[in-house]
Scaffold this motif. Structure first.
Motif, mmCIF file in Angstrom:
data_model
loop_
_atom_site.group_PDB
_atom_site.id
_atom_site.type_symbol
_atom_site.label_atom_id
_atom_site.label_comp_id
_atom_site.label_asym_id
_atom_site.label_seq_id
_atom_site.Cartn_x
_atom_site.Cartn_y
_atom_site.Cartn_z
ATOM 1 N N TYR A 99 0.840 -1.195 0.000
ATOM 2 C CA TYR A 99 0.000 0.000 0.000
ATOM 3 C C TYR A 99 0.880 1.252 0.000
ATOM 4 C CZ TYR A 99 -3.874 -3.105 1.178
ATOM 5 O OH TYR A 99 -4.816 -4.087 1.151
ATOM 6 N N THR A 100 0.541 2.200 -0.862
ATOM 7 C CA THR A 100 1.258 3.462 -0.947
ATOM 8 C C THR A 100 0.258 4.604 -0.813
ATOM 9 O OG1 THR A 100 2.881 2.476 -2.458
ATOM 10 C CG2 THR A 100 2.810 4.886 -2.328
ATOM 11 N N CYS A 101 0.476 5.472 0.159
ATOM 12 C CA CYS A 101 -0.437 6.592 0.373
ATOM 13 C C CYS A 101 -0.302 7.619 -0.746
ATOM 14 C CB CYS A 101 -0.154 7.260 1.709
ATOM 15 S SG CYS A 101 -0.510 6.219 3.143
ATOM 16 N N LYS A 102 -1.400 8.276 -1.052
ATOM 17 C CA LYS A 102 -1.403 9.320 -2.070
ATOM 18 C C LYS A 102 -0.713 10.567 -1.539
ATOM 19 C CE LYS A 102 -5.701 7.610 -4.110
ATOM 20 N NZ LYS A 102 -7.120 7.918 -4.454
ATOM 21 N N ASN A 103 -0.493 11.543 -2.416
ATOM 22 C CA ASN A 103 0.184 12.772 -2.015
ATOM 23 C C ASN A 103 -0.548 13.459 -0.864
ATOM 24 O OD1 ASN A 103 2.119 12.425 -3.994
ATOM 25 N ND2 ASN A 103 1.070 13.723 -5.475
ATOM 26 N N ASN A 104 0.246 14.019 0.057
ATOM 27 C CA ASN A 104 -0.265 14.729 1.226
ATOM 28 C C ASN A 104 -0.935 13.813 2.244
ATOM 29 O OD1 ASN A 104 0.623 17.283 0.332
ATOM 30 N ND2 ASN A 104 -1.223 17.512 -0.917
ATOM 31 N N PHE A 105 -0.681 12.497 2.116
ATOM 32 C CA PHE A 105 -1.171 11.535 3.099
ATOM 33 C C PHE A 105 -0.004 10.667 3.547
ATOM 34 C CE2 PHE A 105 -4.993 12.710 0.878
ATOM 35 C CZ PHE A 105 -5.992 12.659 1.840
ATOM 36 N N MET A 106 -0.125 10.097 4.732
ATOM 37 C CA MET A 106 0.920 9.205 5.223
ATOM 38 C C MET A 106 0.280 8.036 5.953
ATOM 39 S SD MET A 106 2.528 11.221 8.534
ATOM 40 C CE MET A 106 3.630 9.844 8.872
ATOM 41 N N MET A 107 0.987 6.887 5.938
ATOM 42 C CA MET A 107 0.520 5.691 6.624
ATOM 43 C C MET A 107 0.702 5.866 8.127
ATOM 44 S SD MET A 107 -0.834 2.691 5.817
ATOM 45 C CE MET A 107 -0.296 2.347 4.133
ATOM 46 N N CYS A 108 -0.351 5.550 8.872
ATOM 47 C CA CYS A 108 -0.321 5.775 10.309
ATOM 48 C C CYS A 108 0.338 4.647 11.094
ATOM 49 C CB CYS A 108 -1.748 5.993 10.817
ATOM 50 S SG CYS A 108 -2.476 7.534 10.209
ATOM 51 N N THR A 109 0.760 3.578 10.424
ATOM 52 C CA THR A 109 1.470 2.486 11.080
ATOM 53 C C THR A 109 2.722 2.160 10.277
ATOM 54 O OG1 THR A 109 0.246 0.791 9.869
ATOM 55 C CG2 THR A 109 -0.680 1.508 11.974
ATOM 56 N N ALA A 110 3.612 1.399 10.891
ATOM 57 C CA ALA A 110 4.851 1.034 10.206
ATOM 58 C C ALA A 110 4.618 -0.049 9.157
ATOM 59 C CB ALA A 110 5.885 0.557 11.224
ATOM 60 N N ARG A 111 3.487 -0.748 9.225
ATOM 61 C CA ARG A 111 3.212 -1.842 8.299
ATOM 62 C C ARG A 111 2.520 -1.328 7.043
ATOM 63 N NH1 ARG A 111 0.886 -7.735 9.952
ATOM 64 N NH2 ARG A 111 0.929 -8.662 7.884
ATOM 65 N N HIS A 112 3.118 -1.625 5.866
ATOM 66 C CA HIS A 112 2.597 -1.124 4.599
ATOM 67 C C HIS A 112 2.147 -2.238 3.663
ATOM 68 C CE1 HIS A 112 4.888 2.984 4.855
ATOM 69 N NE2 HIS A 112 4.231 2.681 5.962
ATOM 70 N N SER A 113 2.143 -3.479 4.114
ATOM 71 C CA SER A 113 1.843 -4.587 3.198
ATOM 72 C C SER A 113 1.055 -5.685 3.892
ATOM 73 C CB SER A 113 3.133 -5.158 2.603
ATOM 74 O OG SER A 113 3.949 -5.718 3.631
ATOM 75 N N ARG A 114 0.438 -6.553 3.066
ATOM 76 C CA ARG A 114 -0.269 -7.738 3.550
ATOM 77 C C ARG A 114 0.097 -8.898 2.631
ATOM 78 N NH1 ARG A 114 -6.432 -6.157 5.080
ATOM 79 N NH2 ARG A 114 -6.180 -8.060 6.299
ATOM 80 N N VAL A 115 -0.014 -10.129 3.142
ATOM 81 C CA VAL A 115 0.398 -11.321 2.399
ATOM 82 C C VAL A 115 -0.787 -12.265 2.260
ATOM 83 C CG1 VAL A 115 1.987 -13.277 2.320
ATOM 84 C CG2 VAL A 115 2.755 -11.091 3.250
ATOM 85 N N CYS A 116 -0.989 -12.810 1.050
ATOM 86 C CA CYS A 116 -2.064 -13.771 0.805
ATOM 87 C C CYS A 116 -1.718 -15.103 1.464
ATOM 88 C CB CYS A 116 -2.259 -13.953 -0.699
ATOM 89 S SG CYS A 116 -3.458 -15.234 -1.149
ATOM 90 N N GLN A 117 -2.648 -15.631 2.263
ATOM 91 C CA GLN A 117 -2.457 -16.882 2.975
ATOM 92 C C GLN A 117 -3.222 -18.019 2.297
ATOM 93 O OE1 GLN A 117 -0.434 -16.768 6.074
ATOM 94 N NE2 GLN A 117 -0.013 -14.910 4.899
ATOM 95 N N LEU A 118 -2.821 -19.249 2.588
ATOM 96 C CA LEU A 118 -3.476 -20.420 2.019
ATOM 97 C C LEU A 118 -4.940 -20.517 2.455
ATOM 98 C CD1 LEU A 118 -2.948 -22.859 0.205
ATOM 99 C CD2 LEU A 118 -2.289 -24.156 2.241
ATOM 100 N N THR A 119 -5.297 -19.824 3.506
ATOM 101 C CA THR A 119 -6.687 -19.803 3.970
ATOM 102 C C THR A 119 -7.582 -18.971 3.048
ATOM 103 O OG1 THR A 119 -6.206 -17.879 5.368
ATOM 104 C CG2 THR A 119 -6.000 -20.060 6.374
ATOM 105 N N GLY A 120 -6.960 -18.203 2.150
ATOM 106 C CA GLY A 120 -7.715 -17.331 1.263
ATOM 107 C C GLY A 120 -7.839 -15.920 1.787
ATOM 108 N N ASN A 121 -7.204 -15.634 2.927
ATOM 109 C CA ASN A 121 -7.260 -14.304 3.529
ATOM 110 C C ASN A 121 -5.906 -13.618 3.441
ATOM 111 O OD1 ASN A 121 -10.001 -14.684 4.465
ATOM 112 N ND2 ASN A 121 -9.158 -15.985 6.097
ATOM 113 N N TRP A 122 -5.934 -12.286 3.497
ATOM 114 C CA TRP A 122 -4.702 -11.496 3.566
ATOM 115 C C TRP A 122 -4.375 -11.287 5.033
ATOM 116 C CZ3 TRP A 122 -2.098 -10.148 -0.879
ATOM 117 C CH2 TRP A 122 -2.803 -10.316 -2.079
ATOM 118 N N ASN A 123 -3.154 -11.604 5.422
ATOM 119 C CA ASN A 123 -2.795 -11.560 6.838
ATOM 120 C C ASN A 123 -2.699 -10.135 7.353
ATOM 121 O OD1 ASN A 123 -0.351 -10.734 5.650
ATOM 122 N ND2 ASN A 123 0.848 -11.646 7.277
#
Length: 225
Positions: free
Chosen positions: A158-182
């Protein structure tokens, strides 16, 4: 988009018939082409034909990408008549409906609805569950998400648009075998207040605006009173 075609000819021998069928793939394989976001499985294939065979064995597969350098075969759950195919050097792309089913061997006569066929060491065909991938990664307001597929281990960044910032240090998610993004990612919040009239820029805390207050003491001047 104009796609260059890769000219190949495949000779298939009919089992027990002694005949030979010539398959010209020049009209069905595109060079430097790639389908993104619909990859549900990656496998290593020694050739373009084994990649096509892997796709034919899965009832979910509608097209495939083949990276010529790494010999990685990417199976897609969509076809080029439904979504756009992008330019990607080093890849070959093809819709599977143009390929002869005989490439799947004994699996060509084994229906496996919404699953895939595999051959045991004796060449016998049977069906097994096919992981069809995660859904598209969840959207985050004021952010763009980048991912190449929904296979197990696929990463959505995930990349924030201009003039916005991510409020946490985590910027990504991973697809799991369960079918969900962790896990989860934070919000993309505005981090500054810019008033060009007064030539004033103020940085504000990131997050939900209900959790903080901003107060300003302004003294008017003769210029802006």
């Amino acid at each position: 988009m104009h796609l260059r075609l890769f000219t190949i000819v495949l000779f298939l021998t009919g089992v027990g018939s002694g005949c030979c069928t010539c398959f010209n793939a020049s009209s069905v394989v595109a060079i430097d082409a790639h389908m993104e976001r619909y990859i549900f499985r990656k496998v290593r294939s020694y050739s373009l034909y084994s990649c096509a065979s892997a796709c034919l064995m899965s009832s979910v597969c509608m097209s495939f990408n083949f990276e010529t350098k790494t010999r990685i075969c990417e199976l897609n759950s969509n076809s080029s008549d439904q979504v756009a195919v992008t330019t990607q050097p080093g890849f070959l792309f093809s819709d599977i409906n143009h390929w002869p089913k005989s490439l799947a061997g004994a699996c060509s006569g084994k229906p496996c609805p919404m699953s895939r066929c595999y051959l045991d060491r004796l060449g016998r065909a049977s069906c097994e569950t096919e992981f069809q991938g995660c859904e598209a990664p969840p959207a985050v307001a004021n952010a763009e998400v980048h991912y190449d597929g929904v296979y197990e281990g696929a990463v959505a960044v995930y990349t924030c648009k201009n003039n916005f910032m991510m409020c946490t240090a985590r910027h990504s998610r991973v697809c799991q075998l369960t079918g969900n993004w962790n896990g989860s990612v934070g919000l993309c919040a505005q981090y500054s207040w810019d008033n060009p009239v007064m030539n004033f820029l103020m940085v504000v805390p990131c997050g939900n605006s209900s959790s903080f207050k901003v107060s300003m003491n302004i003294t008017p001047t003769t210029v802006n009173r």
